[in-house]
Design an enzyme around this catalytic site. Structure first.
Site, PDB file in Angstrom:
ATOM      1  CG  ASP A 171      86.449  -6.375   1.917  1.00 51.78           C
ATOM      2  OD1 ASP A 171      86.109  -6.226   2.790  1.00 51.78           O
ATOM      3  OD2 ASP A 171      86.910  -5.633   1.001  1.00 51.78           O
TER       4      ASP A 171
ATOM      5  CB  ILE B 221      77.850 -19.272   7.765  1.00 53.82           C
ATOM      6  CG1 ILE B 221      78.175 -20.716   8.295  1.00 53.82           C
ATOM      7  CG2 ILE B 221      76.223 -19.332   7.052  1.00 53.82           C
ATOM      8  CD1 ILE B 221      78.675 -21.593   8.782  1.00 53.82           C
TER       9      ILE B 221
ATOM     10  N   GLY C 276      73.858 -12.365   0.956  1.00 53.70           N
ATOM     11  CA  GLY C 276      74.037 -10.843  -0.313  1.00 53.70           C
ATOM     12  C   GLY C 276      73.195 -10.441  -1.300  1.00 53.70           C
TER      13      GLY C 276
HETATM   14  P1  IMP Z   1      82.593  -8.891   2.675  1.00 52.27           P
HETATM   15  O1  IMP Z   1      82.577  -7.218   2.954  1.00 52.27           O
HETATM   16  O2  IMP Z   1      83.433  -8.963   2.027  1.00 52.27           O
HETATM   17  O3  IMP Z   1      81.913  -9.113   3.853  1.00 52.27           O
HETATM   18  O4  IMP Z   1      81.502  -8.217   1.534  1.00 52.27           O
HETATM   19  C1  IMP Z   1      80.946  -7.397   1.167  1.00 52.27           C
HETATM   20  C2  IMP Z   1      79.240  -7.642   1.257  1.00 52.27           C
HETATM   21  O5  IMP Z   1      79.029  -7.465  -0.346  1.00 52.27           O
HETATM   22  C3  IMP Z   1      78.262  -8.577   1.557  1.00 52.27           C
HETATM   23  O6  IMP Z   1      77.662  -8.051   3.045  1.00 52.27           O
HETATM   24  C4  IMP Z   1      77.545  -9.258   1.149  1.00 52.27           C
HETATM   25  O7  IMP Z   1      76.475  -8.704   1.341  1.00 52.27           O
HETATM   26  C5  IMP Z   1      78.045  -9.100  -0.380  1.00 52.27           C
HETATM   27  N1  IMP Z   1      78.674 -10.207  -0.985  1.00 52.27           N
HETATM   28  C6  IMP Z   1      80.620 -10.219  -0.622  1.00 52.27           C
HETATM   29  N2  IMP Z   1      80.117 -11.550  -1.394  1.00 52.27           N
HETATM   30  C7  IMP Z   1      78.601 -11.845  -2.231  1.00 52.27           C
HETATM   31  C8  IMP Z   1      78.722 -13.608  -3.170  1.00 52.27           C
HETATM   32  O8  IMP Z   1      79.023 -13.733  -3.199  1.00 52.27           O
HETATM   33  N3  IMP Z   1      77.016 -12.991  -3.442  1.00 52.27           N
HETATM   34  C9  IMP Z   1      76.106 -12.272  -2.605  1.00 52.27           C
HETATM   35  N4  IMP Z   1      76.868 -10.864  -1.774  1.00 52.27           N
HETATM   36  C10 IMP Z   1      78.420 -11.016  -1.858  1.00 52.27           C
END
Ligand code: IMP
Length: 198
Positions: free
Chosen positions: A72, A17, A149
């Site tokens: 990603d 989200i 995150g």
């Molecule tokens: P994903 O595989 O693109 O969903 O992202 C990998 C992980 O990186 C996520 O589970 C988040 O914990 C972290 N992440 C991605 N983008 C952000 C951000 O903008 N801020 C903080 N954590 C992020």
């Protein structure tokens, strides 16, 4: 060859989200509506976030028979040779922010960057990827605010020393990896729809 996008709605396949809120804010500035499709797909294993985003977009576009966007992202820490990078999601779930701060104990070089790859795919068509990078530093302690995150431990360059978690969505988008990648995508996409509706 790129065919024609459907119009002013962008279908973002994601279960996150926070990604949706941030992407929606950027796309809205270009007059585009964002539709979040919460569909679980299998993510490929790769060292490249571009490849992961591209492959997710391609398989989702075919599965849904729809033009879709996927994103990603990852946090790349210089002193840890780019870790957690493409494994950010798993590392966040297992080690979390405390775990990263522990790994960084005694390390003075806090240089890090967030990267975002935004992919657009048409069913059986072309896939395009747009990359955004936000450079910064890993904080010495968590500074909370909006919870997403690694935001509480990342201090972007070019700001006033606050962590991503302390910034509003608009402030974060102005310097963030995701803000930059979605801006690049939106500029490319609106030029295509303009061609269609001219
Ligand atoms: P994903 O595989 O693109 O969903 O992202 C990998 C992980 O990186 C996520 O589970 C988040 O914990 C972290 N992440 C991605 N983008 C952000 C951000 O903008 N801020 C903080 N954590 C992020």
């Amino acid at each position: 060859m790129v065919k024609i996008p459907y119009g002013k709605a962008v279908y973002l396949v994601s279960n996150n989200i926070n990604k949706f809120y941030e992407a929606r804010e950027v796309l809205n500035e270009y007059g585009l509506a964002t539709v979040m499709l919460r569909i679980k797909g299998s993510e490929i294993q790769s060292d490249s976030i571009e490849e992961i985003a591209k492959e997710s977009a391609r398989t989702m576009a075919e599965r849904l028979n729809l033009n879709v966007v996927t994103e990603d992202a990852g946090l790349f820490i210089e002193a840890l040779n780019g870790f957690p990078g493409p494994y950010s999601s798993y590392v966040y779930k297992t080690l979390g922010n405390e775990g990263i701060l522990k790994l960084m104990e005694g390390i003075n070089d806090r240089t890090a960057e967030f990267r975002s790859a935004v992919a657009f795919a048409e069913p059986n068509g072309e896939t395009k990827v747009f990359l955004g990078i936000s450079s910064g530093k890993i904080a010495y302690r968590m500074v909370r605010g909006r919870e997403f995150g690694f935001d509480p431990i990342f201090i972007p360059d070019g700001c006033d020393g606050r962590t991503f978690a302390e910034l509003s969505i608009q402030e974060k988008n102005a310097v963030s990896h995701r803000g930059k990648a979605f801006k690049k995508f939106a500029e490319w996409y609106i030029s295509l729809i303009k061609l269609k509706f001219k």
